[in-house]
Design a protein around this motif. Structure first.
Motif, PDB file in Angstrom:
ATOM      1  N   VAL A  46      41.185  47.346  27.783  1.00 27.89           N
ATOM      2  CA  VAL A  46      41.876  46.390  28.646  1.00 27.89           C
ATOM      3  C   VAL A  46      41.549  46.733  30.100  1.00 27.89           C
ATOM      4  O   VAL A  46      41.687  47.883  30.520  1.00 27.89           O
ATOM      5  CB  VAL A  46      43.403  46.431  28.425  1.00 27.89           C
ATOM      6  CG1 VAL A  46      44.095  45.429  29.343  1.00 27.89           C
ATOM      7  CG2 VAL A  46      43.735  46.134  26.963  1.00 27.89           C
ATOM      8  N   ILE A  47      41.099  45.749  30.837  1.00 31.48           N
ATOM      9  CA  ILE A  47      40.716  45.947  32.236  1.00 31.48           C
ATOM     10  C   ILE A  47      41.898  45.587  33.127  1.00 31.48           C
ATOM     11  O   ILE A  47      42.405  44.462  33.072  1.00 31.48           O
ATOM     12  CB  ILE A  47      39.481  45.089  32.576  1.00 31.48           C
ATOM     13  CG1 ILE A  47      38.305  45.530  31.712  1.00 31.48           C
ATOM     14  CG2 ILE A  47      39.130  45.186  34.064  1.00 31.48           C
ATOM     15  CD1 ILE A  47      37.128  44.582  31.741  1.00 31.48           C
ATOM     16  N   HIS A  48      42.335  46.535  33.937  1.00 30.60           N
ATOM     17  CA  HIS A  48      43.508  46.325  34.784  1.00 30.60           C
ATOM     18  C   HIS A  48      43.144  46.093  36.250  1.00 30.60           C
ATOM     19  O   HIS A  48      43.979  45.581  37.005  1.00 30.60           O
ATOM     20  CB  HIS A  48      44.444  47.531  34.677  1.00 30.60           C
ATOM     21  CG  HIS A  48      44.988  47.754  33.298  1.00 30.60           C
ATOM     22  ND1 HIS A  48      45.979  46.976  32.755  1.00 30.60           N
ATOM     23  CD2 HIS A  48      44.645  48.666  32.343  1.00 30.60           C
ATOM     24  CE1 HIS A  48      46.254  47.397  31.526  1.00 30.60           C
ATOM     25  NE2 HIS A  48      45.456  48.418  31.251  1.00 30.60           N
ATOM     26  N   ASP A  49      41.952  46.462  36.642  1.00 28.29           N
ATOM     27  CA  ASP A  49      41.529  46.330  38.045  1.00 28.29           C
ATOM     28  C   ASP A  49      41.041  44.904  38.305  1.00 28.29           C
ATOM     29  O   ASP A  49      40.004  44.490  37.773  1.00 28.29           O
ATOM     30  CB  ASP A  49      40.406  47.329  38.330  1.00 28.29           C
ATOM     31  CG  ASP A  49      39.943  47.306  39.785  1.00 28.29           C
ATOM     32  OD1 ASP A  49      40.315  46.359  40.517  1.00 28.29           O
ATOM     33  OD2 ASP A  49      39.199  48.208  40.184  1.00 28.29           O
ATOM     34  N   PRO A  50      41.757  44.115  39.110  1.00 28.82           N
ATOM     35  CA  PRO A  50      41.364  42.719  39.349  1.00 28.82           C
ATOM     36  C   PRO A  50      39.960  42.570  39.934  1.00 28.82           C
ATOM     37  O   PRO A  50      39.230  41.639  39.571  1.00 28.82           O
ATOM     38  CB  PRO A  50      42.425  42.212  40.329  1.00 28.82           C
ATOM     39  CG  PRO A  50      43.612  43.067  40.077  1.00 28.82           C
ATOM     40  CD  PRO A  50      43.047  44.427  39.765  1.00 28.82           C
ATOM     41  N   ASP A  51      39.576  43.463  40.846  1.00 26.34           N
ATOM     42  CA  ASP A  51      38.244  43.356  41.442  1.00 26.34           C
ATOM     43  C   ASP A  51      37.145  43.621  40.409  1.00 26.34           C
ATOM     44  O   ASP A  51      36.121  42.937  40.399  1.00 26.34           O
ATOM     45  CB  ASP A  51      38.111  44.328  42.617  1.00 26.34           C
ATOM     46  CG  ASP A  51      38.936  43.884  43.816  1.00 26.34           C
ATOM     47  OD1 ASP A  51      38.856  42.697  44.179  1.00 26.34           O
ATOM     48  OD2 ASP A  51      39.674  44.720  44.366  1.00 26.34           O
ATOM     49  N   ARG A  52      37.381  44.598  39.554  1.00 26.81           N
ATOM     50  CA  ARG A  52      36.393  44.869  38.506  1.00 26.81           C
ATOM     51  C   ARG A  52      36.294  43.684  37.553  1.00 26.81           C
ATOM     52  O   ARG A  52      35.206  43.286  37.132  1.00 26.81           O
ATOM     53  CB  ARG A  52      36.781  46.133  37.728  1.00 26.81           C
ATOM     54  CG  ARG A  52      35.756  46.472  36.658  1.00 26.81           C
ATOM     55  CD  ARG A  52      36.103  47.743  35.900  1.00 26.81           C
ATOM     56  NE  ARG A  52      35.254  47.849  34.726  1.00 26.81           N
ATOM     57  CZ  ARG A  52      35.682  48.156  33.517  1.00 26.81           C
ATOM     58  NH1 ARG A  52      36.959  48.399  33.300  1.00 26.81           N
ATOM     59  NH2 ARG A  52      34.841  48.236  32.504  1.00 26.81           N
ATOM     60  N   ALA A  53      37.432  43.105  37.203  1.00 28.66           N
ATOM     61  CA  ALA A  53      37.423  41.939  36.313  1.00 28.66           C
ATOM     62  C   ALA A  53      36.672  40.780  36.955  1.00 28.66           C
ATOM     63  O   ALA A  53      35.866  40.108  36.301  1.00 28.66           O
ATOM     64  CB  ALA A  53      38.854  41.530  35.983  1.00 28.66           C
ATOM     65  N   ALA A  54      36.921  40.541  38.241  1.00 24.70           N
ATOM     66  CA  ALA A  54      36.245  39.449  38.946  1.00 24.70           C
ATOM     67  C   ALA A  54      34.736  39.695  39.022  1.00 24.70           C
ATOM     68  O   ALA A  54      33.929  38.760  38.846  1.00 24.70           O
ATOM     69  CB  ALA A  54      36.825  39.290  40.346  1.00 24.70           C
ATOM     70  N   ASP A  55      34.330  40.940  39.275  1.00 27.67           N
ATOM     71  CA  ASP A  55      32.902  41.280  39.307  1.00 27.67           C
ATOM     72  C   ASP A  55      32.247  40.943  37.972  1.00 27.67           C
ATOM     73  O   ASP A  55      31.158  40.353  37.928  1.00 27.67           O
ATOM     74  CB  ASP A  55      32.709  42.777  39.601  1.00 27.67           C
ATOM     75  CG  ASP A  55      33.006  43.147  41.044  1.00 27.67           C
ATOM     76  OD1 ASP A  55      33.026  42.236  41.904  1.00 27.67           O
ATOM     77  OD2 ASP A  55      33.209  44.350  41.311  1.00 27.67           O
ATOM     78  N   ARG A  56      32.900  41.318  36.874  1.00 25.75           N
ATOM     79  CA  ARG A  56      32.348  41.061  35.538  1.00 25.75           C
ATOM     80  C   ARG A  56      32.258  39.571  35.258  1.00 25.75           C
ATOM     81  O   ARG A  56      31.273  39.091  34.702  1.00 25.75           O
ATOM     82  CB  ARG A  56      33.203  41.741  34.470  1.00 25.75           C
ATOM     83  CG  ARG A  56      33.094  43.249  34.464  1.00 25.75           C
ATOM     84  CD  ARG A  56      34.015  43.849  33.412  1.00 25.75           C
ATOM     85  NE  ARG A  56      33.572  43.579  32.059  1.00 25.75           N
ATOM     86  CZ  ARG A  56      34.096  42.671  31.238  1.00 25.75           C
ATOM     87  NH1 ARG A  56      35.117  41.918  31.638  1.00 25.75           N
ATOM     88  NH2 ARG A  56      33.634  42.502  30.028  1.00 25.75           N
ATOM     89  N   VAL A  57      33.288  38.834  35.634  1.00 21.60           N
ATOM     90  CA  VAL A  57      33.286  37.386  35.409  1.00 21.60           C
ATOM     91  C   VAL A  57      32.114  36.733  36.124  1.00 21.60           C
ATOM     92  O   VAL A  57      31.367  35.938  35.538  1.00 21.60           O
ATOM     93  CB  VAL A  57      34.624  36.761  35.870  1.00 21.60           C
ATOM     94  CG1 VAL A  57      34.497  35.256  36.030  1.00 21.60           C
ATOM     95  CG2 VAL A  57      35.727  37.100  34.882  1.00 21.60           C
TER      96      VAL A  57
END
Length: 257
Positions: free
Chosen positions: A187-198
């Motif tokens: 589960v990814i909790h870091d919003p910036d990391r999630a946005a980068d991946r998206v």
């Protein structure tokens, strides 16, 4: 780079007086809502309230059927005959369709929840049975299917309207399935990391796995989970990054197949 994308969130997952997630705030950001149907979470009042809020904001309304497992939040695998699981899906989609109609709204899509979704992601027979049941309960509905999995293959075999989904806040195995939540990093909790991946997945037209592999696929919608503590900040960050990249957040077209 694509010009628009659907952003969906699972919601309506409270029960009675207990609330889970900030659905009201999330509905100001997302373009599609997957609303629990009373089995893994939710109830008739929560469904109606969430559907009314979604309709007021022009957010696409979807049914989110799962196993009858309130205590486990639908994330425990249950061994049931395929025919019984199909009936369970039809039961929930029918309820969602009825509540939506009573609210003056319309059910637009269906997305399987939790353990049921993960099981259907590796079992095409199960996925097809679930989708056929949903389509019989709500003819013409769009199937939201996990991209590059047995779900996607089943939907394509049926030839029904389909929106292919990737996850912003979950890590992928090399076969395109989601990592078990019990594993570190699932589960990814870091919003910036999630946005980068998206943005990377949209740019490359592929799922990026935990090990760095790429699985080419069509992407119509991005999911984030509304029950996590970071959900609202995650949604705000992803929406802002998409906007800066020139990508509008809009409901997926219903004619996609």
């Amino acid at each position: 780079m694509i010009r628009s994308i659907d952003l969906n969130a699972d919601m309506g997952e409270g029960f009675g007086p207990w609330k889970l997630g900030d659905d009201d705030a999330l509905l100001d950001i997302v373009s599609s809502a997957n609303i629990a149907c009373g089995m893994h979470a939710g109830d008739w009042d929560t469904m109606a309230r969430t559907m009314r809020m979604a309709a007021e904001r022009g957010v696409g309304i979807g049914a989110h059927p799962g196993f009858a497992d309130l205590q486990g939040f639908g994330r425990r695998r249950i061994d049931m005959p395929v025919a019984s699981i199909a009936n369970l899906v039809a039961y929930q989609v029918g309820a969602a369709r009825g509540i939506a109609a009573a609210c003056g709204a319309r059910l637009r899509h269906v997305k399987l929840h939790g353990a049921l979704a993960n099981m259907a992601a590796t079992d095409e027979t199960l996925a097809q049975a679930c989708f056929e049941a949903a389509l019989k309960a709500a003819p013409g509905i769009t199937i939201m299917a996990m991209a590059a999995t047995a779900q996607a293959r089943a939907a394509q075999e049926l030839g029904c309207p389909t929106a292919f989904e990737i996850f912003a806040d979950r890590s992928y195995e090399d076969d395109g399935t989601l990592m078990d939540r019990r594993r570190a990093g699932a589960v990814i909790h870091d919003p910036d990391r999630a946005a980068d991946r998206v943005l990377q997945m949209l740019d490359t037209g592929a799922i990026i796995t935990h090990g760095g592999g790429r699985i080419p696929c069509r992407i119509d919608t991005i999911c984030l989970h509304g029950d996590t503590p970071d959900a609202l900040r995650m949604a705000e960050t992803i929406a802002a990054r998409l906007t800066r990249a020139g990508i509008a957040i809009r409901p997926f077209p219903e004619a996609v197949g």
